[in-house]
Design a protein around this motif. Structure first.
Motif: not given
Length: 645
Positions: A387-408
């Protein structure tokens, strides 16, 4: 705005300060050594500054700045060219103008100039035409990667800062200041009561309770960004530099960051280790493990870093000790911040950066680690993760195709929030092309050792380079999913450049033949070859200095001012019409007029001489009695400048 807890993980919290909303995307100019065109550049600029201008002067000055990667100056000069001399501006001039505009962030103007380039290139066999019709700038490539994920609800966010998700068996670890939330009110100073802790939660459980603190690891200081081994018995995490339960500051009073390792024994975290490559004088933080557990990746500003923070890796040896840290190289690291690495099961490195082109603030990028250090492509993962803000700490499980990240981003619950997502379509990766060849001298055909062959992307950013060996040979690799310029340079030679369009990746042989850039010392020849002077012509039976000749003579004057030891002889000629004796007299008057003009502009008389040769040295076959047009005769009425030893 990114709050203090998250800034710990962006390195600036280690300095006890809070960065305001992240800078907009900056188009960093590529810096190169001054190879060719430098002398002519100085002279042309001096002539222009004196008010003498024509299309030829602007083209040559613009090109001089362009090939020296001085794009802001090139943009200004090309702008003057297309405005004042549109009929004399060629397709290549518009292309270089568009490239220069992109480099200074003037995208709308660049698009307009690119449209003009495309229009003028219709009849040309130029692959750039198709490329720029399809992908006019990097923003389109970002959009091409967008829409691949669906954002899902993460119900464990708080009104405070929550970020740094990490897989921990069936659970999720993350960092938060949710106990107090006071960090948001203390932006510029440390306060021992307000620190981040590690939490864990079972995100898969339908009736999962509130997140709880991770026992045995948290302290009264900051803990964040974790990486656990596959068996769950070893945990790497980030903490403030703590010595004997007290924060330790470096010589500048800065509390640095360190990675610690903990081992689990009988369900209890014990044997806390300060890793050997930590230091009191720089930060080491944000660990992640390779899928096989043999490498630890992290962010640091240790010596050898290219920017504010770089990504590094270190081998974990069988006995649990570590090898020497190695920088991941210029393909990934920029002069800005690269941080928060994560390596997926398919060996894809995801990281946050504000140095690579993005949408604003920190963006998430990805690259295939199989191709380090110089191969492969670094790709922006696109919206809605970025996004136009800060996006960081991305993780992804390619087996489940699910993941998480953080943003402000402003739609969150707290200062920083964790976002869950489902990957709908994997990110596409590399098309790697090998390019090899030889760099040679254009005249002698001798191989040139020590020449630099650079890969320049369509935003004028250098993304790779190689040096020729003793036989003039080089080999480089590039991303053939995108167009690239391959530019050969060597000190004392004029650069040569070729464009490679996106391709199927088959190996390509590309040889370069460089033309020597002549220097003043020992030249002893026609100065026009050195300064690319246009011929100075005279009207029939006249010896006055014409306005178009003034600009060319001003170039010679500027060269003589720059090099005080330079001495010049002005040699003048006539056409064949008229008596030989009269033509000899007329040519001497032309030489004298040229010298007198230069003296009137401040050049010392002892540095100048003039000689008329009449019709002795004709430029064509228009001798006495030969019928010629007026244009053919005019070619012989000229002055030349010879450097005197």
């Amino acid at each position: 705005m990114l709050k203090k807890p998250a800034l710990l993980l962006v390195f600036f919290l280690a300095f006890g300060t809070v960065v305001a909303q992240q800078r907009r995307l900056e188009r960093a100019e590529t810096a190169y050594d001054q190879y060719s065109f430098k002398m002519a550049q100085d002279i042309y600029q001096k002539v222009l500054d004196r008010g003498f201008e024509n299309a030829d002067l602007l083209k040559k000055l613009g090109n001089a700045y362009y090939f020296n990667a001085e794009y802001a100056q090139a943009e200004e000069i090309y702008g003057r060219l297309v405005t004042a001399y549109p009929k004399e501006t060629g397709a290549e001039d518009y292309f270089r103008y568009a490239q220069s505009l992109r480099s200074v962030g003037k995208y709308e103007q660049a698009d307009a100039m690119m449209a003009e380039f495309l229009s003028r290139s219709r009849a040309m066999a130029d692959t750039r035409v198709d490329l720029f019709k399809a992908e006019p700038d990097y923003l389109e490539r970002i959009e091409a990667n967008s829409g691949r994920v669906r954002l899902d609800t993460f119900r464990f966010n708080s009104p405070y800062s929550d970020f740094a998700p990490a897989y921990y068996g069936a659970e999720l670890l993350f960092s938060s200041d949710r106990d107090t939330g006071n960090l948001a009110r203390y932006r510029h100073t440390w306060n021992a009561r307000d620190f981040l802790d590690l939490y864990r939660v079972d995100t898969a459980a339908r009736r999962a309770g509130a997140p709880v603190k991770l026992d045995g690891v948290n302290s009264r200081y900051h803990e964040s960004t974790t990486a656990a081994t596959a068996d769950g018995n070893t945990l790497y995490f980030t903490r403030n530099n703590v010595v004997e339960n007290k924060q330790s500051r470096d010589a500048s009073g800065i509390v640095r960051l360190k990675i610690f390792r903990a081992h689990k024994t009988d369900g209890v975290w014990t044997t806390l280790e300060d890793l050997p490559f930590n230091s009191d004088s720089y930060s080491v933080a944000h660990p992640t493990l390779s899928p096989d557990g043999k490498f630890l990746y992290f962010a640091s500003d240790m010596p050898g870093s290219r920017g504010q923070s770089d990504l590094w890796r270190v081998q974990i040896l069988e006995d649990g000790t570590f090898g020497a840290p190695e920088n991941l190289g210029p393909k990934i690291n920029t002069p800005e911040r690269e941080t928060f690495p994560f390596v997926s099961g398919n060996n894809v490195l995801y990281f946050a950066s504000d140095g690579h082109p993005g949408l604003g603030g920190l963006d998430i990028f990805a690259t295939k680690l199989d191709y380090l250090p110089y191969e492969g492509s670094v790709q922006n993962v696109g919206r809605p993760v970025n996004s136009s803000m800060d996006d960081f700490t991305f993780i992804l499980s390619e087996d489940s195709h699910k993941g998480y990240f953080a943003s402000n981003r402003p739609d969150g619950v707290g200062d920083d929030d964790i976002y869950a997502f489902t990957e709908l379509e994997p990110l596409g990766f590399e098309c790697i092309q090998s390019v090899s060849g030889t760099v040679r001298d254009l005249i002698s055909n001798s191989p040139l050792s020590g020449a630099t062959v650079r890969i320049i992307d369509e935003n004028n950013m250098e993304i790779g380079s190689g040096i020729t060996d003793t036989d003039g040979n080089y080999e480089i690799t590039l991303d053939c999913n995108q167009g690239n310029f391959v530019r050969a340079t060597r000190e004392g030679y004029i650069p040569s450049e070729e464009y490679l369009a996106p391709s199927d990746g088959k190996p390509r042989i590309m040889d370069f033949y460089l033309e020597r850039e002549t220097v003043l010392a020992g030249f002893g020849d026609d100065l026009a070859k050195l300064l690319q002077l246009s011929t100075i012509y005279f009207d029939f039976d006249k010896y006055n200095i014409r306005p178009d000749a003034e600009i060319e003579i001003q170039k010679v004057i500027a060269a003589m001012e720059k090099y005080p030891s330079l001495k010049i002889r002005a040699i003048s000629h006539t056409d064949s019409r008229g008596r030989d004796a009269y033509n000899l007299w007329l040519s001497q008057k032309r030489a004298d007029a040229t010298v007198a003009y230069m003296i009137s502009k401040g050049i010392a008389p002892e540095r100048l001489s003039g000689k008329g040769y009449g019709e002795i040295y004709l430029m064509n076959e228009c001798e006495d009695g030969v019928p010629c047009t007026e244009e053919q005769h005019a070619r012989n009425r000229r002055s030349e400048f010879i450097i005197q030893e």
